[in-house]
Design a protein around this motif. Sequence first.
Motif, mmCIF file in Angstrom:
data_model
loop_
_atom_site.group_PDB
_atom_site.id
_atom_site.type_symbol
_atom_site.label_atom_id
_atom_site.label_comp_id
_atom_site.label_asym_id
_atom_site.label_seq_id
_atom_site.Cartn_x
_atom_site.Cartn_y
_atom_site.Cartn_z
ATOM 1 N N GLU A 533 41.312 14.709 -37.042
ATOM 2 C CA GLU A 533 40.535 13.572 -36.556
ATOM 3 C C GLU A 533 39.069 13.911 -36.324
ATOM 4 O OE1 GLU A 533 42.616 10.936 -34.064
ATOM 5 O OE2 GLU A 533 44.398 12.216 -34.037
ATOM 6 N N GLY A 534 38.752 15.170 -36.488
ATOM 7 C CA GLY A 534 37.343 15.549 -36.420
ATOM 8 C C GLY A 534 36.919 15.950 -35.020
ATOM 9 N N LEU A 535 35.764 16.601 -34.983
ATOM 10 C CA LEU A 535 35.259 17.110 -33.717
ATOM 11 C C LEU A 535 35.006 15.983 -32.718
ATOM 12 C CD1 LEU A 535 32.812 19.734 -35.230
ATOM 13 C CD2 LEU A 535 34.727 20.272 -33.732
ATOM 14 N N SER A 536 34.767 14.771 -33.237
ATOM 15 C CA SER A 536 34.424 13.675 -32.333
ATOM 16 C C SER A 536 35.593 13.348 -31.396
ATOM 17 C CB SER A 536 34.037 12.439 -33.125
ATOM 18 O OG SER A 536 35.053 12.135 -34.042
ATOM 19 N N LYS A 537 36.810 13.514 -31.905
ATOM 20 C CA LYS A 537 37.977 13.123 -31.128
ATOM 21 C C LYS A 537 38.094 13.920 -29.821
ATOM 22 C CE LYS A 537 41.974 11.126 -30.551
ATOM 23 N NZ LYS A 537 42.426 9.783 -30.681
ATOM 24 N N ILE A 538 37.713 15.190 -29.884
ATOM 25 C CA ILE A 538 37.916 16.030 -28.696
ATOM 26 C C ILE A 538 36.930 15.727 -27.576
ATOM 27 C CG2 ILE A 538 38.977 17.899 -30.003
ATOM 28 C CD1 ILE A 538 36.333 19.426 -29.732
ATOM 29 N N CYS A 539 35.927 14.900 -27.862
ATOM 30 C CA CYS A 539 34.957 14.594 -26.806
ATOM 31 C C CYS A 539 35.372 13.420 -25.948
ATOM 32 C CB CYS A 539 33.590 14.316 -27.409
ATOM 33 S SG CYS A 539 32.990 15.720 -28.284
ATOM 34 N N GLU A 540 36.372 12.705 -26.381
ATOM 35 C CA GLU A 540 36.996 11.666 -25.567
ATOM 36 C C GLU A 540 36.035 10.758 -24.840
ATOM 37 O OE1 GLU A 540 41.030 12.293 -24.312
ATOM 38 O OE2 GLU A 540 40.181 14.076 -23.360
ATOM 39 N N GLY A 541 35.741 9.677 -25.454
ATOM 40 C CA GLY A 541 34.990 8.658 -24.734
ATOM 41 C C GLY A 541 33.505 8.951 -24.683
ATOM 42 N N SER A 542 33.143 10.163 -24.254
ATOM 43 C CA SER A 542 31.718 10.433 -24.182
ATOM 44 C C SER A 542 31.185 10.487 -25.612
ATOM 45 C CB SER A 542 31.449 11.726 -23.430
ATOM 46 O OG SER A 542 32.202 12.773 -23.974
ATOM 47 N N TYR A 543 29.909 10.172 -25.801
ATOM 48 C CA TYR A 543 29.282 10.279 -27.112
ATOM 49 C C TYR A 543 29.443 11.709 -27.605
ATOM 50 C CZ TYR A 543 25.989 12.526 -24.173
ATOM 51 O OH TYR A 543 25.458 13.384 -23.270
ATOM 52 N N LEU A 544 29.443 11.877 -28.895
ATOM 53 C CA LEU A 544 29.642 13.213 -29.461
ATOM 54 C C LEU A 544 28.361 14.030 -29.360
ATOM 55 C CD1 LEU A 544 31.391 15.153 -31.087
ATOM 56 C CD2 LEU A 544 30.679 13.968 -33.143
ATOM 57 N N PRO A 545 28.411 15.156 -28.680
ATOM 58 C CA PRO A 545 27.202 15.975 -28.603
ATOM 59 C C PRO A 545 26.779 16.430 -29.991
ATOM 60 C CG PRO A 545 28.966 16.886 -27.251
ATOM 61 C CD PRO A 545 29.558 15.800 -28.059
ATOM 62 N N ALA A 546 25.485 16.602 -30.167
ATOM 63 C CA ALA A 546 24.977 17.021 -31.472
ATOM 64 C C ALA A 546 25.575 18.362 -31.855
ATOM 65 C CB ALA A 546 23.463 17.109 -31.434
ATOM 66 N N GLY A 547 25.803 19.223 -30.870
ATOM 67 C CA GLY A 547 26.087 20.605 -31.214
ATOM 68 C C GLY A 547 27.489 21.122 -30.981
ATOM 69 N N LEU A 548 28.421 20.771 -31.853
ATOM 70 C CA LEU A 548 29.739 21.402 -31.822
ATOM 71 C C LEU A 548 30.001 22.026 -33.185
ATOM 72 C CD1 LEU A 548 32.005 18.689 -30.145
ATOM 73 C CD2 LEU A 548 30.838 20.600 -29.045
ATOM 74 N N ALA A 549 30.682 23.174 -33.188
ATOM 75 C CA ALA A 549 31.045 23.786 -34.469
ATOM 76 C C ALA A 549 32.519 24.130 -34.447
ATOM 77 C CB ALA A 549 30.211 25.039 -34.725
ATOM 78 N N MET A 550 33.128 24.052 -35.612
ATOM 79 C CA MET A 550 34.561 24.295 -35.743
ATOM 80 C C MET A 550 34.915 25.726 -35.334
ATOM 81 S SD MET A 550 36.891 22.262 -36.679
ATOM 82 C CE MET A 550 37.032 21.200 -38.074
#
Length: 569
Positions: A533-550
């Motif tokens: 589901e992508g990195l966005s899913k793990i941020c739950e509700g909050s906007y997706l921070p610019a800086g996450l890496a797999m």
Amino acid sequence: MKSSTDLRELLERIDRRSYPAYKDTRGAYQFDSYVLSIDHVQGDPFAAASKVSVHIQGSRAKFPKELYDTRQKRVALQDELLRRFHRSVEEFSFRAKGSGKSGLMAVSRPGQEILERSACQMEEADGSIILRMEVGFPANGRTINSRELIKIFFDFLPGCVKKTLFYQSLDKEKLKKVAELAEDQQYIREQLKERGLAAFVANGAYLPRESGVSKRPMKGAVKFLSPKSLEVTMDLPNHGSLAGMGIKKGVTLIVGGGYHGKSTLLKAIELGVYNHIAGDGREYVITDDTAMKIRAEDGRSISGVDISMFINHLPNGKDTVSFSTEDASGSTSQAANVVEGMEAGARVFLIDEDTSATNFMIRDELMQRVVHRESEPITPFVERIRQLYEKFGISTILVAGSSGSYFHEADCILQMENYEPKDITEFAKEEAKKFPPVKEDAPECELPQFLRRPAGIKSKDKRDDRVKIKTTGCDTISLNKDNIDMRYVEQLADTEQMMTLGYLLNYGKNHYFGGKYTLSAVVDKLCEVMEKEGLSKICEGSYLPAGLAMVRKQEIYACINRCRSMQFR
Ligand code: ADP
Ligand code: MG
């Protein structure tokens, strides 16, 4: 959808008002070839900068499908676009003026490794692009200076976007090379499995780095050259045939005098779990991507780990089948790292004696004669190294310059000499015969049962509603003031991976840490959410921070295992 003209008018209207009026800019605006979305607006000019994203439809970005039709190619293309965008944006950062972070324009800056990042994501179905960045909304004191923000949104940013995120404005040959390299790297990864190799180090690779703080290749380094006996040839899909050293599964020993390049070779192999960019020198150093560096880590916490295959009958009667401590010694920490590595699914262990606990690794002959097995709680690693491979299928690549005890156990012995590996297996084995080991064989061991179930994080910070995730370089992750020490998890390549681990931990806490699932089930679920589901899913509700890496599965285990407030059942 609102238009860019709406945004401009709004900005003109709020000029010189007090800072919170910027909050009204949240939303999406259609520019001529992309959509600008203002996802989060900072509270004041000194707070963390505002989060902004640029959305480009595939039909406009027009990247040919063959540049992103596999996962590896897509990740490599995203990475390349991000690098270009970063370079372009850097020129404009702080060109707009004001107090605090006013005028900042920032986007993730990839290092030598190619990682999937939230900062630049391409949709596999249609090639549409999302670019996420931070912008410091300008103000003088707390008074909005929106004319400066108009410069950013209507002049600087459009220029950067047009220059770097559309196929037609980019160097097509260069992009093709990026995709080809990704394909070749993937090919080698698959070949490792097919040919029973733990790692491949290409002839001509440059392994050493410029300095302790620069990960760029060292200038004038000696090129890597495989001994003939270990040479394998890869027929790359795009770059013809490439010869290099194939390290077979099993037990490989790297010996040699001090300063001859042993640790440098091991370090390159450690990071070979990732792909590297062209020009790095290690682009064709590819390692089994489950490989884990194992080292001593005094002071770490251990919670309910079965280290009995290495340590037993402690004098204080302390249990080692479910061993816990807040302050591990060198040997217990390294034992826990090995067992946790088995649980994390590592098929290769990478060990450097420079960073190992000697009493965990070996017991020399004289010591064995003087102090009998019955009075020694430790079964050293050297006595388990073959069982690890033969019973559990875990290979070891071990750097050791100081003890011959490993010779008897190794399948392959390399000697680094002036940065060049020599295959000395036959010679060393012959010599070793003259020194038969005195050890009685170590008692058999079984695979530990991995039954621990994460049952919740006992947080110091009682307020559960607000999540605070912070990282300090690659050293510490803090989740609501609980600090997790990751300093010695050496295969983390990037601070953005640390951030991802923080979010994963929080996601796990919200969904899976109830004591219902085993640790491995939890980690599998986290990986699935992140990958499907992508990195966005793990941020739950909050906007997706610019800086996450797999991150890899192995580092998720490492993070949970080092979380002192994690309770296991
Ligand atoms: P060892 O572990 O054998 O003591 P290191 O791997 O730490 O040796 O290397 C010693 C030094 O040599 C380091 O400063 C490293 O950067 C440098 N070095 C390693 N490999 C090469 C190479 N191929 N060419 C030039 N310098 C190298
Ligand atoms: Mg060394």
